[in-house]
Motif scaffolding. Structure first.
Motif, PDB file in Angstrom:
ATOM      1  N   THR A 104      90.888  47.226  70.070  1.00 52.36           N
ATOM      2  CA  THR A 104      89.641  46.968  69.373  1.00 52.36           C
ATOM      3  C   THR A 104      88.505  46.624  70.315  1.00 52.36           C
ATOM      4  OG1 THR A 104      90.224  44.657  69.089  1.00 52.36           O
ATOM      5  CG2 THR A 104      90.836  46.165  67.311  1.00 52.36           C
ATOM      6  N   VAL A 105      87.329  46.795  69.787  1.00 56.62           N
ATOM      7  CA  VAL A 105      86.095  46.380  70.442  1.00 56.62           C
ATOM      8  C   VAL A 105      85.087  46.146  69.323  1.00 56.62           C
ATOM      9  CG1 VAL A 105      85.223  48.737  70.745  1.00 56.62           C
ATOM     10  CG2 VAL A 105      84.430  46.930  72.262  1.00 56.62           C
ATOM     11  N   SER A 106      84.222  45.166  69.479  1.00 54.02           N
ATOM     12  CA  SER A 106      83.311  44.795  68.402  1.00 54.02           C
ATOM     13  C   SER A 106      82.355  45.928  68.067  1.00 54.02           C
ATOM     14  CB  SER A 106      82.510  43.546  68.786  1.00 54.02           C
ATOM     15  OG  SER A 106      81.538  43.861  69.762  1.00 54.02           O
ATOM     16  N   LEU A 107      81.952  45.991  66.791  1.00 46.95           N
ATOM     17  CA  LEU A 107      80.963  46.988  66.381  1.00 46.95           C
ATOM     18  C   LEU A 107      79.657  46.771  67.134  1.00 46.95           C
ATOM     19  CD1 LEU A 107      81.286  47.485  62.508  1.00 46.95           C
ATOM     20  CD2 LEU A 107      82.399  48.712  64.367  1.00 46.95           C
ATOM     21  N   ALA A 108      79.302  45.500  67.358  1.00 41.08           N
ATOM     22  CA  ALA A 108      78.054  45.217  68.075  1.00 41.08           C
ATOM     23  C   ALA A 108      78.080  45.826  69.471  1.00 41.08           C
ATOM     24  CB  ALA A 108      77.815  43.715  68.151  1.00 41.08           C
ATOM     25  N   LEU A 109      79.209  45.699  70.174  1.00 43.74           N
ATOM     26  CA  LEU A 109      79.304  46.257  71.515  1.00 43.74           C
ATOM     27  C   LEU A 109      79.322  47.778  71.475  1.00 43.74           C
ATOM     28  CD1 LEU A 109      79.564  45.968  74.537  1.00 43.74           C
ATOM     29  CD2 LEU A 109      82.023  45.688  74.254  1.00 43.74           C
ATOM     30  N   LEU A 110      80.015  48.358  70.494  1.00 42.07           N
ATOM     31  CA  LEU A 110      80.022  49.817  70.384  1.00 42.07           C
ATOM     32  C   LEU A 110      78.619  50.367  70.164  1.00 42.07           C
ATOM     33  CD1 LEU A 110      83.208  50.639  68.261  1.00 42.07           C
ATOM     34  CD2 LEU A 110      82.781  51.209  70.654  1.00 42.07           C
ATOM     35  N   VAL A 111      77.825  49.658  69.387  1.00 36.82           N
ATOM     36  CA  VAL A 111      76.439  50.088  69.173  1.00 36.82           C
ATOM     37  C   VAL A 111      75.662  50.036  70.487  1.00 36.82           C
ATOM     38  CG1 VAL A 111      74.268  49.493  68.038  1.00 36.82           C
ATOM     39  CG2 VAL A 111      76.398  49.468  66.736  1.00 36.82           C
ATOM     40  N   VAL A 112      75.900  48.988  71.280  1.00 41.89           N
ATOM     41  CA  VAL A 112      75.236  48.891  72.581  1.00 41.89           C
ATOM     42  C   VAL A 112      75.682  50.041  73.490  1.00 41.89           C
ATOM     43  CG1 VAL A 112      74.972  47.508  74.668  1.00 41.89           C
ATOM     44  CG2 VAL A 112      74.918  46.397  72.446  1.00 41.89           C
ATOM     45  N   LEU A 113      76.971  50.360  73.477  1.00 38.51           N
ATOM     46  CA  LEU A 113      77.469  51.447  74.320  1.00 38.51           C
ATOM     47  C   LEU A 113      76.820  52.776  73.958  1.00 38.51           C
ATOM     48  CD1 LEU A 113      81.300  50.705  74.658  1.00 38.51           C
ATOM     49  CD2 LEU A 113      79.418  50.037  76.157  1.00 38.51           C
ATOM     50  N   GLU A 114      76.414  52.920  72.692  1.00 35.23           N
ATOM     51  CA  GLU A 114      75.722  54.144  72.285  1.00 35.23           C
ATOM     52  C   GLU A 114      74.412  54.345  73.041  1.00 35.23           C
ATOM     53  OE1 GLU A 114      76.065  56.778  69.802  1.00 35.23           O
ATOM     54  OE2 GLU A 114      78.108  56.234  70.335  1.00 35.23           O
ATOM     55  N   SER A 115      73.819  53.260  73.494  1.00 37.44           N
ATOM     56  CA  SER A 115      72.536  53.358  74.182  1.00 37.44           C
ATOM     57  C   SER A 115      72.690  53.646  75.673  1.00 37.44           C
ATOM     58  CB  SER A 115      71.719  52.077  73.973  1.00 37.44           C
ATOM     59  OG  SER A 115      72.389  50.963  74.553  1.00 37.44           O
ATOM     60  N   LEU A 116      73.925  53.666  76.166  1.00 43.79           N
ATOM     61  CA  LEU A 116      74.172  54.018  77.557  1.00 43.79           C
ATOM     62  C   LEU A 116      74.237  55.534  77.712  1.00 43.79           C
ATOM     63  CD1 LEU A 116      77.040  51.510  78.492  1.00 43.79           C
ATOM     64  CD2 LEU A 116      74.586  51.215  78.849  1.00 43.79           C
ATOM     65  N   SER A 117      74.018  55.999  78.927  1.00 42.77           N
ATOM     66  CA  SER A 117      74.259  57.415  79.201  1.00 42.77           C
ATOM     67  C   SER A 117      75.771  57.651  79.158  1.00 42.77           C
ATOM     68  CB  SER A 117      73.714  57.793  80.573  1.00 42.77           C
ATOM     69  OG  SER A 117      74.528  57.242  81.604  1.00 42.77           O
ATOM     70  N   PRO A 118      76.196  58.902  78.940  1.00 44.69           N
ATOM     71  CA  PRO A 118      77.642  59.167  78.922  1.00 44.69           C
ATOM     72  C   PRO A 118      78.361  58.675  80.178  1.00 44.69           C
ATOM     73  CG  PRO A 118      76.465  61.049  78.040  1.00 44.69           C
ATOM     74  CD  PRO A 118      75.417  60.106  78.565  1.00 44.69           C
ATOM     75  N   LEU A 119      77.751  58.880  81.350  1.00 39.21           N
ATOM     76  CA  LEU A 119      78.390  58.432  82.591  1.00 39.21           C
ATOM     77  C   LEU A 119      78.475  56.917  82.639  1.00 39.21           C
ATOM     78  CD1 LEU A 119      79.615  59.122  85.332  1.00 39.21           C
ATOM     79  CD2 LEU A 119      77.300  59.103  86.294  1.00 39.21           C
ATOM     80  N   GLU A 120      77.405  56.227  82.249  1.00 38.60           N
ATOM     81  CA  GLU A 120      77.422  54.763  82.226  1.00 38.60           C
ATOM     82  C   GLU A 120      78.502  54.257  81.277  1.00 38.60           C
ATOM     83  OE1 GLU A 120      72.704  53.697  83.111  1.00 38.60           O
ATOM     84  OE2 GLU A 120      73.397  54.066  81.061  1.00 38.60           O
ATOM     85  N   ARG A 121      78.608  54.894  80.143  1.00 36.95           N
ATOM     86  CA  ARG A 121      79.606  54.472  79.158  1.00 36.95           C
ATOM     87  C   ARG A 121      81.019  54.635  79.720  1.00 36.95           C
ATOM     88  NH1 ARG A 121      79.074  57.022  73.278  1.00 36.95           N
ATOM     89  NH2 ARG A 121      76.996  57.213  74.163  1.00 36.95           N
ATOM     90  N   ALA A 122      81.258  55.781  80.366  1.00 35.11           N
ATOM     91  CA  ALA A 122      82.587  56.035  80.922  1.00 35.11           C
ATOM     92  C   ALA A 122      82.944  55.001  81.981  1.00 35.11           C
ATOM     93  CB  ALA A 122      82.639  57.446  81.504  1.00 35.11           C
TER      94      ALA A 122
END
Length: 293
Positions: A104-122
């Motif tokens: 699991t990971v919080s919905l709040a953090l997943l929303v933040v990860l959406e704002s990263l570039s794909p490389l940053e997210r990876a």
């Protein structure tokens, strides 16, 4: 030791949680993550010869599969109706083992990860969530170690700036969630206002499929009245029960026994030290709740 189909399967099962966890964090979709688990298995099952580190191989495979999918996911979200929220992972409050298995990971953090570039997210997911070294990440992403360190530093700073700064203990979050839910179900507007932060924001993800606010609702009174209006529309057949949403205390709402929505609250510290609801994220899009049926 010679690799056999049985040892291949055993190695994959040992790393299945990690594979799903990477895919889910990258894509925010349970269905897409499960698809990538299958695609990763197919690639793994075709490997011949020994592999020095099955976990590194599988992490590299699923990460690159996820990166390939992000482009099409971004196109879909550009035309998405209303706020977009990740698909929730829901378990019973005492099912900590299931929560762990779901990575699991919080919905709040997943929303933040959406704002990263794909490389940053990876890089962020591999480093911060799964503890891979920058050398391993560089090999997985075909980048230099120095470049990955720089990307990781940038991603961490971005996430820190946007994550909630108040982290109440789980038992306090559960009590505060239950108290707010009780006020909502009881139609107690005054009590709801006491429990909401003045600048609270509510996001409702209906995806254009079911009724939901097309824009975030802000302000304590606006949010309270919006929630009460929604509960009135659901009628006498509505029921609620406490659940864990991505490992955090949340609420599942049913109507005549069918899942209607899943919500999770974020909190800020009030003037007297008590937690106040600072954000509400509610997933109502039935296409994102099919895995809960």
């Amino acid at each position: 030791m010679t690799d056999t189909p049985d040892t291949r399967l055993a190695d994959f099962e040992d790393n299945r949680r990690m594979v799903f966890g990477i895919a889910y964090r990258m894509l925010g979709s349970v269905a897409d993550a499960e698809d990538l688990v299958q695609d990763t298995w197919l690639r793994w099952s075709r490997v011949t010869g020994p592999v020095a580190s099955p976990s590194a191989f599988l992490a590299r495979t699923v990460t690159n599969l996820a990166l390939n999918r992000l482009d099409s996911a971004a196109v879909r979200r550009e035309s998405y109706v209303g706020p977009w929220l990740p698909e929730p992972l829901v378990t019973e409050p005492d099912a900590t083992g299931d929560v762990e298995r779901a990575e699991t990971v919080s919905l709040a953090l997943l929303v933040v990860l959406e704002s990263l570039s794909p490389l940053e997210r990876a890089v962020f997911v591999l480093k911060e969530a799964f503890g891979f070294s920058y050398q391993e990440i560089a090999e997985a992403l075909d980048r230099t170690e120095a470049a990955c360190r720089q990307v990781g530093s940038r991603a961490r700073a971005h996430v820190r700036a946007r994550r909630p700064r108040y982290d109440a203990p789980p038992e306090l979050r559960r009590r505060a969630t239950d108290e707010f839910l009780s006020a909502c179900v009881g139609g107690d507007l005054n009590r709801m206002l006491e429990l909401l932060a003045p600048d609270v924001t509510s996001w409702s993800d209906g995806g254009g499929v079911i009724s939901a606010a097309l824009r975030p609702v802000t302000g304590a009174e606006n949010v309270a009245r919006f929630i009460l209006g929604l509960l009135r529309k659901l009628g006498a057949g509505a029921g609620t029960r406490p659940v864990l949403v991505n490992g955090e205390p949340g609420v599942l709402i049913t109507v005549d026994g069918a899942v209607d929505s899943v919500s999770v609250l974020d909190f800020t510290e009030g003037p007297d030290g008590r937690p106040l609801v600072s954000a509400i994220r509610a997933v109502r899009n039935p296409e994102k709740l099919t895995h809960l049926a």
